[in-house]
Structures are given as C-alpha cells and as structure tokens.
Design a protein around this motif. Structure first.
Motif, mmCIF file in Angstrom:
data_model
loop_
_atom_site.group_PDB
_atom_site.id
_atom_site.type_symbol
_atom_site.label_atom_id
_atom_site.label_comp_id
_atom_site.label_asym_id
_atom_site.label_seq_id
_atom_site.Cartn_x
_atom_site.Cartn_y
_atom_site.Cartn_z
ATOM 1 N N VAL A 167 0.835 -1.198 0.000
ATOM 2 C CA VAL A 167 0.000 0.000 0.000
ATOM 3 C C VAL A 167 0.869 1.247 0.000
ATOM 4 N N LEU A 168 0.492 2.198 -0.844
ATOM 5 C CA LEU A 168 1.067 3.540 -0.827
ATOM 6 C C LEU A 168 0.018 4.461 -0.210
ATOM 7 N N LEU A 169 0.284 4.973 0.974
ATOM 8 C CA LEU A 169 -0.653 5.843 1.686
ATOM 9 C C LEU A 169 -0.160 7.281 1.579
ATOM 10 N N LEU A 170 -0.960 8.118 0.938
ATOM 11 C CA LEU A 170 -0.554 9.503 0.688
ATOM 12 C C LEU A 170 -1.522 10.486 1.327
ATOM 13 N N ASP A 171 -0.985 11.653 1.682
ATOM 14 C CA ASP A 171 -1.813 12.748 2.165
ATOM 15 C C ASP A 171 -1.110 14.051 1.803
ATOM 16 N N ILE A 172 -1.727 15.170 2.158
ATOM 17 C CA ILE A 172 -1.174 16.468 1.776
ATOM 18 C C ILE A 172 0.029 16.831 2.654
ATOM 19 N N VAL A 173 0.825 17.765 2.166
ATOM 20 C CA VAL A 173 1.892 18.371 2.960
ATOM 21 C C VAL A 173 1.242 19.383 3.909
ATOM 22 N N PRO A 174 1.643 19.418 5.187
ATOM 23 C CA PRO A 174 1.035 20.388 6.105
ATOM 24 C C PRO A 174 1.169 21.821 5.589
ATOM 25 N N SER A 195 -3.035 -7.531 12.264
ATOM 26 C CA SER A 195 -1.755 -7.710 12.939
ATOM 27 C C SER A 195 -0.942 -6.455 12.675
ATOM 28 N N LYS A 196 -0.371 -5.882 13.721
ATOM 29 C CA LYS A 196 0.376 -4.640 13.529
ATOM 30 C C LYS A 196 1.608 -4.845 12.666
ATOM 31 N N ARG A 197 2.028 -6.107 12.517
ATOM 32 C CA ARG A 197 3.141 -6.392 11.599
ATOM 33 C C ARG A 197 2.776 -6.057 10.160
ATOM 34 N N ASP A 198 1.477 -6.031 9.854
ATOM 35 C CA ASP A 198 1.050 -5.710 8.490
ATOM 36 C C ASP A 198 1.446 -4.298 8.081
ATOM 37 N N ALA A 199 1.729 -3.438 9.061
ATOM 38 C CA ALA A 199 2.072 -2.051 8.750
ATOM 39 C C ALA A 199 3.339 -1.935 7.907
ATOM 40 N N VAL A 200 4.171 -2.989 7.905
ATOM 41 C CA VAL A 200 5.393 -2.929 7.080
ATOM 42 C C VAL A 200 5.056 -2.897 5.600
ATOM 43 N N ARG A 201 3.834 -3.281 5.248
ATOM 44 C CA ARG A 201 3.424 -3.243 3.838
ATOM 45 C C ARG A 201 3.006 -1.841 3.395
ATOM 46 N N ILE A 202 2.897 -0.930 4.347
ATOM 47 C CA ILE A 202 2.392 0.410 4.023
ATOM 48 C C ILE A 202 3.550 1.401 3.919
ATOM 49 N N GLU A 203 3.676 1.991 2.750
ATOM 50 C CA GLU A 203 4.655 3.063 2.517
ATOM 51 C C GLU A 203 3.906 4.394 2.575
ATOM 52 N N THR A 204 4.427 5.329 3.336
ATOM 53 C CA THR A 204 3.774 6.632 3.446
ATOM 54 C C THR A 204 4.474 7.666 2.572
ATOM 55 N N GLY A 205 3.718 8.692 2.231
ATOM 56 C CA GLY A 205 4.288 9.768 1.421
ATOM 57 C C GLY A 205 3.311 10.926 1.338
ATOM 58 N N ASN A 206 3.677 11.942 0.552
ATOM 59 C CA ASN A 206 2.792 13.090 0.406
ATOM 60 C C ASN A 206 2.506 13.359 -1.065
ATOM 61 N N LYS A 238 10.600 22.848 5.672
ATOM 62 C CA LYS A 238 10.086 22.688 4.312
ATOM 63 C C LYS A 238 10.851 21.666 3.476
ATOM 64 N N ASN A 239 12.074 21.360 3.875
ATOM 65 C CA ASN A 239 12.846 20.331 3.165
ATOM 66 C C ASN A 239 13.061 19.081 4.012
ATOM 67 N N ASP A 240 12.324 18.998 5.109
ATOM 68 C CA ASP A 240 12.438 17.856 6.017
ATOM 69 C C ASP A 240 11.362 16.832 5.680
ATOM 70 N N PRO A 241 11.760 15.653 5.149
ATOM 71 C CA PRO A 241 10.759 14.645 4.752
ATOM 72 C C PRO A 241 9.811 14.271 5.895
ATOM 73 N N ALA A 242 10.333 14.161 7.113
ATOM 74 C CA ALA A 242 9.480 13.776 8.236
ATOM 75 C C ALA A 242 8.411 14.832 8.494
ATOM 76 N N ALA A 243 8.799 16.106 8.403
ATOM 77 C CA ALA A 243 7.835 17.182 8.623
ATOM 78 C C ALA A 243 6.816 17.224 7.492
ATOM 79 N N ARG A 244 7.288 17.000 6.273
ATOM 80 C CA ARG A 244 6.390 17.048 5.116
ATOM 81 C C ARG A 244 5.396 15.876 5.127
ATOM 82 N N ASN A 245 5.765 14.787 5.796
ATOM 83 C CA ASN A 245 4.878 13.610 5.890
ATOM 84 C C ASN A 245 4.177 13.531 7.242
#
Length: 802
Positions: A31-38, A73-84, A46-53
């Motif tokens: 899974v690719l889970l995306l949302d907006i940049v704050p 199972s919380k182990r399933d979370a390894v299948r999820i990649e986050t991004g913006n 503004k150039n910090d990936p953690a802040a942008r995600n």
C-alpha cells in the motif's frame, strides 16, 4: 490479461483512509498511503521529509493505535509506505488500484483526479470513496479510458469490521472492471458487495439516516425518552444492542448531521425529505461539541464517582443536562424475550398494544414505506437494500426481510386500516397474489423482483454454502435442540451447533459421537461450522456454564466426569476419525469452542477470529483435550527431526501462557502468532464463504488420499516444565499480574500440560494427560473460589478476580 492488485494507493490518511490501508495490508497488498503536505510548515521544515509527511504519518499512527484495532496484525504495517502528494505522487504510476478518500469537496477531488489521470498506469483502476458527490460530476471532461476504469468504492467505518462494500458503477465503467473489483472485494477483502446506483448516500446511508432521523423526530413529538427508544430498537427488532442513539454516538453526531444534510440537499424530490431535518436539540449538541464517543459525551456518557465507580448517564433533550441512566422496558419487550425466533420477537413487538409497541409499529411502517419507494431509485432489487442494512448497520434483518417477518399481507391490511400509505409496487405485488418478498424452494432462496413481477434467485458467491438453505431442502440428516448434522453434498456433512452462543452442552457432546459414526458409514468427511448471526458472532463461546454451575452447586462430580469424558472422546474421535474433519471457526471461539477446533485435522478460520482457552477466568482449565492439544499444536509445528533436536522448554512457556493468561487472539493473524493456527490451516476473509471453503478443504484432503494421524505418546516437559512455570508465577505474583488463586490454578495447569509427575522428555500417552485434565477440572470445581467465578460470569458476563 489477468488483472491483479499487488500494489494499491490510498489517498487520504484519516480514519477511513487509514482503515482501508490497514485492510489492504492485512490482505497481503502493498500500500502507498498519501496525504497532503502540512500548510503550516516552518522554513526549516520545508525540506524535512518527516515534517512534510507529518499528516500521513499521524494517520498511520492513529490506525496503529486504534482500539479496536484497524489492523489484524500490527506487523502488516510494514506493507504500508507513506508519502505526500507533492513529493511522492509519481509513485501512483506503480499502483494497480488508486482509491481516493479525501475531503468531500468536488473541486479538490477533480483537481486530484486530473493529476492521477496523467500518472496512472494503463488499466489501473481508480475509485472514489465519496458518499455524496455524483461520480458523473467528478469525471466530467476526463478521458474515456479514465472513465472506463473509474468507479465508486464506498466502505463503511470501521473498515475492518463492517462487512459492507458498496460498489457504484460510473456510466462508462467497463463491465470487466466492475466484475474484477467485486470479486476482489468479496474474496480478498472479505466484503459483502452491494451494487448501488450513483445517487446521494448510495444505499446503506440513504436508508439508514432517514430511519434515524424519523425516529428522532417522532421521539420528540411523542414525548419518548432516549433510553425508551433504544430499548425498543435493539435486539427484539433484530437491531444491534447499540440501537439508535448509541449507534450515532459511535459514528459521531457531526457525521450523522452531515450525512442527513447531504441527503436533504441532494434529494429535493424525496417524499420523506423532511425526516432528514435533525431535531433542534441534536444541532445544539453538535454546537456544544457533544459528538459522541469521540468527545466522550454524546447522547450517553460515562462518569466516575469519587469511589471510581462508573455511572452511565443519558442526556435530557429538553435541558441538555445529563441524568442517571435508567433502563426502561415495555410489556411487548418482556414478552419478546420469551420467544425463540427473531420472527416471533418482531411480531410480538409490532403487534403489541403498549406505548412502546405502538411507537415501534409506526416507525417500522415508515421504514417499510421508505425502503419500498427507493426501488429502483437507489438499487434495482430488495436484496441490495436488505444486504446494505445488514452489512452496513449490523441489522439481523433488512427492511424487506422484516416486512416478511411481520407478515406482508397482514401488515398492509393494518396499514390501510390506520391510514398509512402503502407503496404502489407493494400493492401491485399483493394484487398479483405474491405475499412475501422472499421464499425458499428446494434449498434455493428467491426474492420478488418488482420489474418482472416474479421471483428470482438471490445471487450468492460460488463458494458460499448456506446451511439454512440446505436444511430448507431437507438436507438435515438428524438433529436435536442443540445441534444438527447437515448434508452439504459431495459426501461432506456439516456438524452445526445452534445453542445460545453455541455453548457446548451434554446434548452436543452426545451428538458429536453420533455424527462421527454416521459420516464414517455414509460420507467422505465432515465440517464443524455454523452460521450464527452477530458481529463478530460466536462459533462457540465454550461450555454451557449454567450446566457446569448446576453440577458444581449440586456437587455432582460423577456426572461432571462423565460429561468431560464424552467431550474428550468426541474431540479425540474427530482427531483420529478415518476421514478428514475440518473446523470452520469465526468470531468468539473460546474455551470448549477452541478445544473443538483444536481437535480437527485442519482449521479454515475467518479473519475475524477471537480464539483462546479462557477457562482460568472461571476458575477451571481446558478439559476437552485443550491443555494437551495446544501443546501438541506447538510441538507438531516443528518438522520431525527439528522437533527431536529442539529444546522443548522454548515451547512450553508460550503454550502454557496461552492458558494461564487466558490469551485471546484479536484476529486470525494473531491466532497464528499464539499458536492456535498452524501451517496447514487457512484464513478466509469472507465469512459468507467459510463453510464452503472448509468443504473444499475436506474434498482436497480426500483427493490427496487422506490417512488419519497415528496415535502415539506425546513428549512432555515433566517436572522441569513445572519448575519453569513456578519461576514465571513468582514473577507474575510480584508484578500483580495474577492473584494467589490464579497462581494455584496455574500450577495445576502446568502439572497437567507437562504430563504429571514425570521427568523431562518423557513420553506420555494421550489418555494419561486427558485423565489429568478431568481430575484437575473436578478438583477446581470443588473450590469455593471457582464456583464464585462461575456465578459471577453467569450473572454479569465479567470475570471475577478473587
């Protein structure tokens, strides 16, 4: 081309988006889970990936911390990649399905989809989880190829637990895309598919919120109270215990008001549009942020006294002040409790003559009217509407099924007599001599189709087997009040329990042996399964505690030993039968239900499996072979030579702790972690298909020339295991994780599981361990503290820690 979904994108990481991502991950999809940049990033962020995600990571964290958990199972979370949506949007080109779950704003959605159109790979499916914006408005001006692969996929919250998935075709969506998504949703995600039309709020919410709005308005007009309404619209009418107002507290008052407003604004021609206007007190509650569970105060709330005692409160609609909750009843409800079937309960309530019954009648009639008038506007058949309400609102009966229960002809006569308008399509149906919306013929269920004025088969999955239909087709071999043996064809029979909570009593224990004998003479294999309702439902909640309690109080230990011996013989008989036995557990599979499952050759379990050996909670131990079979499950999970070379001490404590701590899996995935499911067992996501899939497993084992396991001595830990447990108990007592009585019980359980007074790695025959189980069970039953635990559980449904 064989279409597959190996990677999916979910755009929007709120409660719904996070839930969809968690479900997909649990189904093995990347899974690719995306949302907006704050919007409020500082210059240095503004150039910090953690802040942008930050937003998407917060959404994923919320899903991981949710209770009940959105993850199997919380182990399933390894299948999820986050991004913006700025830095990672091009990754959408890798996805087979792109699911949009963003704010309900047409311009925002269209802007997002214009970007997706340029990035999506050829043949990728794109869908919207919108509940109110017409699909044609979203896709206006987009390419034909985009429209051909675009549709609505409307999940219900919480995504993991709600069975309903509404699929909404666009005007140009390709039939093969629709068929593929329906099959994927049903088989891989475990959903019940309802085909909805592109109308506001689709099917479930269109029907559901109108009913809630009408009841709220009528409550105010007729001076009913919130607890009175919830008492009426609960289990006696086939509704969940959350009824009306507790359900809205769960969903959120703000969400409810939004959905009602959506229907009101977008359905100007709805004949009951005015029922969607919320009473003033509800709007004031929203203004005051009394939104339900999310704000810890809604129609109901829980206060703590200075003595830390929980006190339930309910809001007074007139004053908006909270008052102590008093649970009301009505004569019709008291009478309904005495009835066996839901149909009998429904008739008792609707045809009663007290205040509650009259209120129920008027509200249910309004629901009948509204549902009938929505065909074919929102769905083509009564089946879609009924399924939407059962799967999306957890009703036991949809509106048309309830109308059948009430008696269509009888109720229509009363409606006309009392001046209620009868929908034209229903009058036409009756005029043509058809008096029910459903009928069962030769084990096949049919529904009345308004368009053709005839009955048609209710569509079901190829993998679905209905025990009710089989029994309706005279496929019951024999039965008693507690169990049935049903012929599910091809030489396979299903042993079905049907007591309250499918609790195991003496009738079931006797029935198991009789069923095994019959299948041995007349069949190829057996499934142990049932179709009890509810969410999550109960495959079996364990032994019949009322029976055990009676034996304890009467000090009838001889009968107790006979009962346990028969239970052990039945479960062992299934284990060593000359034909395959497959258990099909789901939901609550506790105590004796868990033991029955462990005794099968294989397990085909539903993904929502709450399985555990919980007897210590009532001061007992598993004595249907469970103490032995969980140990065998651990040992047999190892290949032969590895098992010989492995220090069994590494397995003993985890196996023992399952019983000593009454561990219950919160999913089938956790049941694997706890050792209840092994490599040969399977997990099925769709409970509707569970018995059918278990039957397939039986036939596969037959085709593979099934041979029963050889009964042989079991290697045990003996005194060494008991010594290890004593050390664990010492630590747990010091940490206050168990009481002194728990410790007393745990030491004896360890004695049984370890094979008794023998040395480490001794080989002990199974009958010896089974005898140790029975002896310990009876000794525990003689203890006052055990009897007190049983009585407390029966009285309150909660364990006593003594």
């Amino acid at each position: 081309m064989a279409r597959k979904i190996r990677k999916a994108a979910v755009i929007g990481s709120g409660i719904m988006g996070g839930g969809i991502a968690a479900l997909l991950a649990g189904a093995g999809v990347d899974v690719l889970l995306l949302d907006i940049v704050p919007f409020d990033l500082k210059d240095e962020e503004k150039n910090d990936p953690a802040a942008r995600n930050r937003i998407v990571q917060g959404g994923l964290d919320a899903a991981l911390q949710s209770n009940p958990s959105l993850f199997m199972s919380k182990r399933d979370a390894v299948r999820i990649e986050t991004g913006n949506l700025e830095d990672d949007i091009e990754k959408l080109g890798e996805c087979d399905w792109i699911c949009e779950v963003v704010v309900e704003n047409l311009n925002i959605k269209r802007d997002l989809f214009s970007k997706i159109e340029k990035l999506r790979k050829k043949d990728a499916v794109v869908s919207s989880n919108t509940s109110g914006i017409p699909l044609q408005d979203i896709t206006e001006g987009f390419s034909n190829d985009f429209k051909q692969h675009f549709m609505g996929t409307h999940f219900f919250n919480p995504v993991r637990y709600m069975h309903l998935l509404e699929l909404i075709p666009g005007a140009e969506t390709l039939p093969e895309v629709l068929q593929f998504m329906a099959k994927f949703g049903e088989k891989h995600l475990g959903k019940g598919i309802v085909w909805a039309k592109d109308t506001p709020n689709f099917v479930g919410n269109r029907i559901g919120v109108q009913g809630i709005g009408k009841i709220m308005q009528a409550m105010v007009a007729e001076n009913m109270t919130i607890p009175e309404v919830d008492a009426i619209f609960g289990p006696a009418l086939g509704r969940p215990k959350t009824a009306i107002f507790k359900t809205v507290d769960l969903v959120g008052l703000d969400t409810m008001v939004h959905v009602c407003k959506n229907s009101y604004d977008l359905c100007p021609d709805d004949e009951q549009r005015d029922t969607l206007v919320m009473p003033d007190f509800v709007n004031k509650m929203v203004e005051n942020n009394l939104l339900g569970n999310k704000t810890k105060a809604g129609f109901y709330k829980t206060d703590l006294t200075p003595e830390w005692k929980k006190v339930r409160k309910v809001i007074n609609p007139d004053t908006l002040e909270y008052e102590d909750l008093e649970r009301p009843t009505f004569p019709c409800l008291d009478e309904a409790k005495k009835k066996e079937t839901l149909e009998e309960k429904v008739k008792t309530v609707l045809y009663g003559d007290d205040k509650g019954a009259k209120f129920a009648w008027k509200m249910v009639v309004n629901g009948f009217q509204y549902a009938a008038c929505r065909v074919p506007e929102i769905a083509d058949t009564v089946v879609e509407i009924d399924n939407a309400m059962k799967w999306g609102y957890n009703f036991e009966m949809g509106p048309f099924e309830m109308w059948d229960a009430a008696g269509v002809k009888e109720s229509v006569e009363r409606m006309e007599k009392e001046g209620f308008e009868v929908p034209r399509n229903v009058k036409t149906m009756l005029d043509k001599g058809f008096t029910s919306f459903y009928k069962l013929e030769n084990g096949v269920r049919y529904f009345y189709d308004f368009v053709s004025s005839s009955y048609k088969k209710v569509p079901v999955s190829e993998s679905e087997i209905s025990l009710a239909a089989a029994k309706g087709n005279n496929k019951t071999v024999f039965e008693n009040a507690s169990a049935s043996l049903v012929d599910i064809e091809d030489g396979v029979f299903c042993l079905e329990f049907h007591t309250k909570m499918n609790a195991i009593n003496s009738e079931i224990v006797d029935f198991i042996g009789k069923s095994l004998d019959y299948v041995d003479q007349n069949g190829l294999g057996m499934v142990i399964g049932n179709e009890a309702g509810g969410m999550p439902g109960a495959f079996s909640a364990g032994a019949d505690l009322s029976y055990i309690s009676r034996l304890c109080h009467n000090k009838n230990y001889t009968e107790m030993d006979e009962f346990l011996k028969k239970a052990q013989d039945g479960i062992q008989g299934a284990k060593y039968a000359p034909f395959p036995v497959v258990a099909a557990p789901y939901g609550m599979t506790l105590g004796g239900g868990c033991e029955t499952t462990l005794g099968a050759d294989r397990i085909v379990g539903h993904a929502e499996l709450f399985m555990g050996l919980v007897e210590i909670g009532v001061g007992l131990l598993p004595a249907g072979g469970g103490t032995m079979n969980i140990w065998k499950k651990f040992v047999n999970a190892l290949p032969g030579q590895v098992a010989k070379d492995t220090d069994l001490a590494k397995l003993f404590i985890p196996a023992f702790m399952n019983i000593a701590m009454a561990k219950v899996s919160m999913s089938a995935a956790q049941a694997v972690d706890n050792g209840y499911l092994g490599l040969n067992d399977r997990i099925v996501f769709n409970r509707d298909n569970l018995i059918g899939e278990a039957k397939k497993e039986v036939l596969k084992m037959v085709d593979d020339a099934y041979a029963p396991p050889v009964k042989k001595p079991l290697k045990v830990m003996g005194n060494a295991g008991q010594g290890m447990v004593n050390a664990e108990i010492f630590n747990m007592l010091n940490g206050k994780f168990m009481s002194e009585y728990d410790a007393f019980l745990a030491r004896r359980i360890a004695f049984v599981m370890s094979g008794g007074d023998v040395n480490k790695n001794s080989e002990v025959d199974e009958d010896t361990i089974l005898k140790l189980e029975r002896e310990a069970f009876i000794d525990f039953a003689k203890e006052e503290k055990t009897v007190a635990r049983i009585d407390q559980m029966m009285k309150t449904g909660k364990p006593l820690r003594n």
